[in-house]
Design an enzyme around this catalytic site. Structure first.
Site, PDB file in Angstrom:
ATOM      1  N   LEU A   1      80.184  -4.958  20.934  1.00 17.00           N
ATOM      2  CA  LEU A   1      80.836  -4.112  21.945  1.00 17.00           C
ATOM      3  C   LEU A   1      80.937  -4.879  23.256  1.00 17.00           C
ATOM      4  O   LEU A   1      80.249  -4.584  24.229  1.00 17.00           O
ATOM      5  CB  LEU A   1      80.050  -2.810  22.135  1.00 17.00           C
ATOM      6  N   HIS A   2      81.777  -5.890  23.258  1.00 17.59           N
ATOM      7  CA  HIS A   2      81.994  -6.709  24.444  1.00 17.59           C
ATOM      8  C   HIS A   2      83.480  -6.805  24.719  1.00 17.59           C
ATOM      9  O   HIS A   2      84.294  -6.745  23.806  1.00 17.59           O
ATOM     10  CB  HIS A   2      81.414  -8.113  24.244  1.00 17.59           C
ATOM     11  N   ALA A   3      83.830  -6.937  25.966  1.00 16.27           N
ATOM     12  CA  ALA A   3      85.209  -7.151  26.421  1.00 16.27           C
ATOM     13  C   ALA A   3      86.215  -6.189  25.792  1.00 16.27           C
ATOM     14  O   ALA A   3      86.150  -5.000  26.033  1.00 16.27           O
ATOM     15  CB  ALA A   3      85.599  -8.605  26.213  1.00 16.27           C
TER      16      ALA A   3
ATOM     17  N   PRO B   1      86.807  -4.978  22.608  1.00 17.16           N
ATOM     18  CA  PRO B   1      86.352  -3.854  21.789  1.00 17.16           C
ATOM     19  C   PRO B   1      85.709  -2.740  22.619  1.00 17.16           C
ATOM     20  O   PRO B   1      85.946  -1.564  22.369  1.00 17.16           O
ATOM     21  CB  PRO B   1      85.342  -4.477  20.822  1.00 17.16           C
TER      22      PRO B   1
END
Length: 90
Positions: free
Chosen positions: A14-16, A18
């Site tokens: 769950l980075h950037a 997404p």
């Protein structure tokens, strides 16, 4: 309160991108949805900074929870989104 455990499917977790797509989808829900990881306190799924701070990686389990009319549908939609590799979509 309905809740569901979901495994993060995006390769980068769950980075950037997404996380941004997830937060946008959470903001469209008619109920407040929270997301939690590793038994930590749940955070508002509509807050990008809070979602990024979870540090959820590919393969990690997170718990989605919501309360009120439409909670089940909101959780189902967000769970399907989280389980998908959002990095693969362009």
């Amino acid at each position: 309160m309905p809740q569901r455990t979901v495994t993060v499917g995006s390769r980068s977790g769950l980075h950037a991108r997404p996380a941004s797509l997830f937060v946008q989808a959470a903001a469209r829900q008619p109920v407040k949805v929270t997301v939690a990881r590793d038994g930590r306190d749940p955070v508002d799924a509509r807050s990008l900074l809070s979602v990024l701070a979870l540090g959820a990686q590919h393969g990690d389990d997170v718990v989605l929870a919501a309360e009120g009319d439409g909670a089940e549908a909101a959780i189902a939609e967000l769970a399907a989104l989280l389980a998908t590799d959002l990095d693969a979509k362009e």
